[in-house]
Design a protein around this motif. Sequence first.
Motif, PDB file in Angstrom:
ATOM      1  N   THR A 723       0.830  -1.206   0.000  1.00 12.66           N
ATOM      2  CA  THR A 723       0.000   0.000   0.000  1.00 12.66           C
ATOM      3  C   THR A 723       0.865   1.258   0.000  1.00 12.66           C
ATOM      4  O   THR A 723       0.576   2.228  -0.716  1.00 12.66           O
ATOM      5  N   LEU A 724       1.937   1.243   0.786  1.00 11.49           N
ATOM      6  CA  LEU A 724       2.820   2.394   0.855  1.00 11.49           C
ATOM      7  C   LEU A 724       3.470   2.660  -0.504  1.00 11.49           C
ATOM      8  O   LEU A 724       3.569   3.822  -0.946  1.00 11.49           O
ATOM      9  N   ALA A 725       3.909   1.582  -1.184  1.00  9.33           N
ATOM     10  CA  ALA A 725       4.523   1.756  -2.501  1.00  9.33           C
ATOM     11  C   ALA A 725       3.535   2.370  -3.477  1.00  9.33           C
ATOM     12  O   ALA A 725       3.891   3.232  -4.296  1.00  9.33           O
ATOM     13  N   ASP A 726       2.283   1.939  -3.397  1.00  2.23           N
ATOM     14  CA  ASP A 726       1.264   2.488  -4.295  1.00  2.23           C
ATOM     15  C   ASP A 726       1.027   3.968  -4.006  1.00  2.23           C
ATOM     16  O   ASP A 726       0.893   4.785  -4.926  1.00  2.23           O
ATOM     17  N   VAL A 727       0.976   4.343  -2.717  1.00  2.49           N
ATOM     18  CA  VAL A 727       0.771   5.746  -2.344  1.00  2.49           C
ATOM     19  C   VAL A 727       1.918   6.603  -2.863  1.00  2.49           C
ATOM     20  O   VAL A 727       1.716   7.683  -3.447  1.00  2.49           O
ATOM     21  N   LEU A 728       3.147   6.139  -2.667  1.00  3.47           N
ATOM     22  CA  LEU A 728       4.317   6.912  -3.091  1.00  3.47           C
ATOM     23  C   LEU A 728       4.420   6.986  -4.615  1.00  3.47           C
ATOM     24  O   LEU A 728       4.861   7.999  -5.178  1.00  3.47           O
ATOM     25  N   ARG A 729       4.020   5.904  -5.296  1.00  5.96           N
ATOM     26  CA  ARG A 729       4.020   5.929  -6.759  1.00  5.96           C
ATOM     27  C   ARG A 729       3.073   7.009  -7.277  1.00  5.96           C
ATOM     28  O   ARG A 729       3.401   7.753  -8.205  1.00  5.96           O
ATOM     29  N   LYS A 730       1.881   7.087  -6.673  1.00 11.66           N
ATOM     30  CA  LYS A 730       0.924   8.121  -7.089  1.00 11.66           C
ATOM     31  C   LYS A 730       1.462   9.511  -6.783  1.00 11.66           C
ATOM     32  O   LYS A 730       1.242  10.459  -7.547  1.00 11.66           O
ATOM     33  N   ARG A 731       2.166   9.625  -5.660  1.00 13.57           N
ATOM     34  CA  ARG A 731       2.703  10.931  -5.283  1.00 13.57           C
ATOM     35  C   ARG A 731       3.771  11.380  -6.294  1.00 13.57           C
ATOM     36  O   ARG A 731       3.851  12.565  -6.637  1.00 13.57           O
ATOM     37  N   LEU A 732       4.592  10.418  -6.803  1.00 12.24           N
ATOM     38  CA  LEU A 732       5.594  10.777  -7.799  1.00 12.24           C
ATOM     39  C   LEU A 732       4.959  11.229  -9.105  1.00 12.24           C
ATOM     40  O   LEU A 732       5.499  12.082  -9.805  1.00 12.24           O
ATOM     41  N   GLY A 733       3.829  10.646  -9.445  1.00 11.03           N
ATOM     42  CA  GLY A 733       3.181  10.962 -10.713  1.00 11.03           C
ATOM     43  C   GLY A 733       3.807  10.199 -11.851  1.00 11.03           C
ATOM     44  O   GLY A 733       3.120   9.559 -12.647  1.00 11.03           O
TER      45      GLY A 733
END
Length: 812
Positions: A723-733
Amino acid sequence: FFEMLGNFSFGDYFKAEAIEMAWKLVTGVWGVPAQHLFASVFEDDETAARLWLDISSLPEERILRCGAEDNFWAMGETGPCGPCSEIFVDCAPDQPQVSWAEGTKSGRYLEIWNLVFMQYQRSADGTLVPLPKPSIDTGSGLERVAAVLQGVASNYDTDLFQPIIAAAASAASCGYGDGAHGDSSQRVDASQRVDVSLRVIADHLRAVAFLLADGVIPGNEGRGYVLRRILRRAVRHGMRLGFDQPFLGSLLPVLGETLGDAYPELASTRDASATTITAEEEKFLGTVASGARQVQEAIEDARSAGRSSLPGEAAFRLYDTFGLPIEMLREIAEEEGLGIDEDGFRSALAKQRQRSRIATSELQQRLQGLRAALIEGHQEPTPFLGYDRRVLEGGRVVRLARLGEGDDDANAERAEKLDAGERGVVVLDRTIFYAESGGQVADVGELEWPGGRARVVDVQRDSSGVVFHWLEVVGGSLLTGAVVTSRIEAARRIDTERHHTATHLLHAALRQHLGPGARQAGSLVHPERLRFDFFHSRPLDASERQRIEDSVSSWVRGATAVVLEERAHEEAIADGAMALFGEKYGDRVRTVRVSEVSLELCGGCHVRNTGEIGSFLIVNECAVASGVRRIEALAGPAADAARRHQAEILAEIEAEMSVPPERIAGEVRALRGRLRDAERELGRTRLKLLAGSNGDDASTFEIAGVSVMVREVPPGPHNELRTLADVLRKRLGSGVVVLGSRDQGKVALVAAVTSDLEGRVHAGRLARAMGDAIGGSGGGRADFAQAGGKDSGDLAAAFAAARGALGEWLEG
């Protein structure tokens, strides 16, 4: 799968009578015209050649003399052997005759009868010694005979296959044999492919149904592996016909109509077989879909490694794990411009087959090795006298073998004496020790003789009926010919008997409450427990499980006599005795009857009255294979001890929670609910803290203009890392996220790639690179993948591998 008609005679009659009976049957009973027949004999068998001339009306040119390769049968390099003679039929008598070699190769001259004249014993030096009683082995394939008598071109056009083929064709909305009327070669080829698939389905359905009726369960070893491969091949051909849902089980009623009169087990096992087939089909269809993705990943791996072909090991993994046929793998690889390492594939396949053979025959090989060391010539089966005895005096040691170090029995050597401290194997002239069979474990106990004693630790019976006792000499010396007293461990035997009779009662209860399809698929009878596998499509609900346990307990409390009888096999079956089709039975069998509740063929040990079982408790129910469930249960003192343990646990929980027993379940549910809520809130808090943390300056950087985040995070639940990886991936764009954590000496890693970069960076390959760097494993989808290792000190190496791979892909 085919049906073999056969007959044996040992010393009653020989060549003249056998040839005369064969000729009368083929020409007289079956009515095959003599002018359409040939006979073949071994080139040196003048007797058989003369008999064919005397008995039949065949001209001499229709009696063919053939070499040893075709017309001499041998059991092996040594042993019984002898010449053969065969009857062939011309399947196209209206056509001009062709040479014998051409006609047999093309199938025009078809063998429909075979006679083996076993008249010699071949010694190691090749010498042929006449047997004292020459013997006959004669036989014929039913399908071939049916094709000849029905005047059709092949076995598949007979009434043994056509109903199944017609049903399959109807379900697939296609025709059979349409190629004969095609107006183009393309149409003919397509129709021929349809015909082949329909034939494979019909043939494999027969094999699958009989294997299931014989108690075989789909698996990854031995005969279970064979069954699974056959079933999956039929499904693959169904897919070629357009089936994308399970279909094979629906054809079982047609098979029953075709063969059910001759094989009643097909009807009695139909429901269970259909359940197992459907479950296997669903599983296979799902793995094929998943396998297609795996093929693509394997191709990408081969390309990245600079290979021009798919490695053999990778091809075999796709074949073995996902059931993808090698032909399908070739097609996909060719479309991608790659070949397949065929030699490597065949090597991996050969290794798997060897593992399967070892798994199937290990015990028999072990016993054959002991037999070779212990027994010269004929040895009578060992009489078993242990049904109603715990002690036997006056037994005699017939054979002794000494075992060396380790558990390998291949080092057994014949001995005349075993001294204290030595391990060995003994054959007695009679025994009360039950040899492991029918699911029941072997007895253990002691042998005693004047001045000595040995512990018996295992007992096995070989295929000839000789019983081998593994033992350790505790004191004194044990000599060949010694007279010994056998004493089995009585308490262990009594508990084993309780569990064995309880197994029969459980089988009866399952059939009573779930239907006749809930038949036995395997069992273990042990002094401490029983395990019972049965065919059933779904888990038992609480009420079914309770009713089954109540029925067995009721029969136990009824203290019903258990009647043990030896009788003729046919008589027992006619009386309704249940036989397990995977077991082999002789002319005389032992039946175990519990009133009107249960009647089974069984050679095991049982109580004399169901009341001796004492009590019964089901402790677990689970799945073990497609369409096969397993019940584990306890009887007698073991069940009582389990109930006491359950009561003690309940009392501890009651004291700990300070609530009465009737409220414990509700309190536990409420407590678990509160715990889940707390864990979710804790996870949300951790996620906010981790996602909000910027980390050190090195955690986020760029490679060739692509944002990359590589960060170690504290250990937590596995799904939290995802879940954390998915959140950070979205944050990077746009970018790549690599996260790792260390917990209890292990490393967990995830890689996530935004969709715009999937053509340049594959998360699965990135995870694999990290896994390889730490001696672990990794893989997954193009956008998200995972990896792991067992050494927590390797996290830095994993991150370095990720940076290196990303630099190579993005900058190169």
